[in-house]
Each structure stands twice: as C-alpha cells, then as structure tokens.
Design a protein around this motif. Structure first.
Motif, short mmCIF file in Angstrom:
data_model
loop_
_atom_site.label_atom_id
_atom_site.label_comp_id
_atom_site.label_asym_id
_atom_site.label_seq_id
_atom_site.Cartn_x
_atom_site.Cartn_y
_atom_site.Cartn_z
N LYS A 1 10.84 2.81 -4.41
CA LYS A 1 9.64 3.54 -4.84
C LYS A 1 9.92 5.04 -4.86
N PRO A 2 9.68 5.71 -6.00
CA PRO A 2 9.85 7.16 -6.01
C PRO A 2 8.69 7.83 -5.25
N ALA A 3 8.96 9.00 -4.71
CA ALA A 3 7.94 9.70 -3.93
C ALA A 3 6.71 10.04 -4.76
N PHE A 4 6.88 10.15 -6.09
CA PHE A 4 5.77 10.54 -6.97
C PHE A 4 4.99 9.34 -7.52
N MET A 5 5.29 8.11 -7.10
CA MET A 5 4.52 6.96 -7.57
C MET A 5 3.14 6.97 -6.94
N THR A 6 2.11 7.08 -7.77
CA THR A 6 0.74 7.19 -7.26
C THR A 6 0.00 5.86 -7.20
N HIS A 7 0.34 4.91 -8.09
CA HIS A 7 -0.38 3.64 -8.16
C HIS A 7 0.59 2.48 -8.34
N LEU B 1 -0.17 -6.42 3.04
CA LEU B 1 1.28 -6.31 3.19
C LEU B 1 1.80 -5.02 2.57
N PHE B 2 1.38 -4.73 1.36
CA PHE B 2 1.88 -3.54 0.66
C PHE B 2 1.26 -2.26 1.19
N THR B 3 0.00 -2.32 1.61
CA THR B 3 -0.67 -1.12 2.11
C THR B 3 0.03 -0.58 3.35
N GLN B 4 0.59 -1.47 4.16
CA GLN B 4 1.33 -1.05 5.35
C GLN B 4 2.53 -0.18 5.01
N HIS B 5 3.04 -0.33 3.79
CA HIS B 5 4.25 0.40 3.38
C HIS B 5 3.98 1.34 2.21
N ALA B 6 2.70 1.64 1.94
CA ALA B 6 2.35 2.36 0.71
C ALA B 6 2.82 3.80 0.71
N ASP B 7 2.76 4.48 1.84
CA ASP B 7 3.24 5.85 1.96
C ASP B 7 2.68 6.75 0.85
N GLY B 8 1.36 6.69 0.67
CA GLY B 8 0.71 7.55 -0.30
C GLY B 8 0.44 6.93 -1.66
N THR B 9 1.01 5.78 -1.93
CA THR B 9 0.77 5.08 -3.20
C THR B 9 -0.47 4.20 -3.06
N GLU B 10 -1.39 4.30 -4.02
CA GLU B 10 -2.57 3.43 -3.97
C GLU B 10 -2.19 2.03 -4.43
N ILE B 11 -2.57 1.03 -3.64
CA ILE B 11 -2.26 -0.36 -3.94
C ILE B 11 -3.49 -1.03 -4.53
N ILE B 12 -3.34 -1.61 -5.70
CA ILE B 12 -4.42 -2.34 -6.38
C ILE B 12 -3.93 -3.75 -6.69
#
Length: 265
Positions: free
Chosen positions: A207-213, A232-243
């Motif tokens: 995941k690039p640092a600039f991935m927002t969604h 699962l993904f929210t735990q590792h999102a690091d600023g990326t919104e998970i939908i």
C-alpha cells in the motif's frame, strides 16, 4: 478542467454482478457491466451520476457476472466497448460490431482526460484484464477476480490513490462451507479468487502512503462476512479508509485527489 481528481463508486460487487464507475467532471467509464441496464441506470441516478458522462465500457473477462448487462447497455447508449478477442469470443451474445474496440497486451486507452491502462491478471478466464484509470496524476485501480497477486498487479497497486480490491473469501469459512470440493478448489486454487488473507498481504506489503481509499470487492455471499473483512483491514489501514462494496446496492461516490486530499460528494 481539474484533471487531478476522480469520482469512483461501486454500482454492484459480487458473484451476482459487478460494475464499477470511475470518472472526472466531464467523462467517465464503467469497468464491467454485470448488472442489467435498468439497474445500472437506477443506481447511477440515485448517486447523482449521469449516463451521459459515460463514454466507454471496459470488460475484464467473460464471466456472466461481468457482462450480463453489456449488450443492452452498450447498444442503448452507443458506448464503445473495450474488450480483448478472447473475452469477446467467450461472450454468449453478439455485440454491435461498430462498438467493439479491441484490447491488447498492456493496452492504454485515452477517453477524454482519462487514461485507462489494461494489463493481464491471473484468473480462470480466456484473457482476463485488470485496469488502472488515471486523471492527471491521480490513479484508481480495479483489481478483482484474482487467483493470485502477480508482479504486474503489485506494481500497479503501489501507484494507486484508491483501489477496488478483491477480498472474496475467508479461508476458514470456505473450508467449512457446503461447497463441493471441486468448487472450493476452483476458488482457492490459484486461478480463482483472492482470499481475505491474500488481499491483506498485498495491502500491508505494498500500500502506498498516499492511498486514501480501499474498496473491498467481490465478497462471497457464503464464504465471507462484510464485518469480518472490514475489521481485519481496518486494523492495518494506517490512514486509508476501508469500504466494503456491497453485492446488493451501490456505494457512495468517493472523490479521490492527488495529493491525498479527500472530499465526499
């Protein structure tokens, strides 16, 4: 025109039909047309999206859940359909010849200010493709129906500000399901679908640092759970919104900017 943003939405995502909208202020494309023309129109209307802005359809592969509405939709709106020869041969209907635009290896297509890059993926279809849509420096990937994450997928994923990424099944739920052995093998055998674990490995490693969604897509009705994969993904999102993209309805429209400035419509 501001060429530094993209509007994206999933109109439907799952084995019952797949259709993804990516566009800017002036033009848009659909990736796959796996729901009916009428349902596509209804869902876009609810989102405030205009079919008049849709300038082309890009088809990833010939499985029914990706082409079910294609013939009617393309004909009604006179939409050029970008499709490779193997995929076209696998369709069980005839597209209007004047609308067919052949896709070839590592295709790049300009649609107004949108640049669409197609590249091969691993899936049990004739000539399956993934796509990246760019407007200026902003990039959105459509990465579903994946047997595995190949080098090309990893390369393109690392450049995306947002992505539709398959998270089809949970390993434990699949193994405990009532599916026959051959179907379980088809799904998890390396040319079928990407598991939650495989998708998460791609996400956390590349995941690039600039991935927002990140829109988790093509979830199995029987072998996955939206809440499970979202957590699962929210735990590792690091600023990326998970939908989680639904198999029953459209998502919101998300506006993706480069640099990472995000607004909602």
């Amino acid at each position: 025109m501001d060429c530094n943003h993209l509007f994206i939405a999933s109109l439907n995502s799952g084995s019952n039909g797949n259709c993804y909208y990516v566009g800017n202020s002036e033009e848009a494309i659909l990736v796959d047309a796996g729901i009916s023309c009428r349902e596509t129109e209804k869902r876009m209307l609810r989102l405030g999206l205009s079919m008049q802005k849709v300038k082309a359809i890009f088809i990833s592969h010939e499985h029914t859940d990706h082409i079910k509405g294609l013939q009617t939709l393309a004909a009604k709106y006179n939409l050029p359909t970008y499709i490779n020869p193997g995929t076209l041969a696998g369709c069980r209907f005839n597209l209007r010849e004047d609308l067919i635009r052949p896709l070839h290896y590592d295709t790049q297509v300009q649609v107004g200010n949108l640049l669409i890059t197609g590249f091969p993926k691993i899936h049990d279809a004739s000539e399956p493709y993934s796509f990246v849509v760019s407007c200026g420096e902003t990039k959105v990937g459509v990465f579903t129906d994946l047997g595995a994450a190949c080098e090309q997928l990893t390369f393109h994923f690392q450049q995306c500000h947002a992505a539709f990424l398959e998270a089809n099944y949970d390993d434990e739920l699949l193994q405990k399901s009532a599916y026959p052995y051959f179907l379980k093998k088809r799904i998890s055998g390396g040319r079928g679908h990407l598991s939650n674990k495989q998708a998460l490995e791609l996400f956390t490693a590349h995941k690039p640092a600039f991935m927002t969604h990140l829109l988790l897509s093509h979830l199995s009705k029987d072998n996955n759970c939206p809440e499970l994969v979202a957590d699962l993904f929210t735990q590792h999102a690091d600023g990326t919104e998970i939908i989680v993209a639904s198999r029953y309805e459209e998502t919101k429209v998300y506006t993706i900017f480069e640099p990472a400035t995000v607004h909602y419509t």
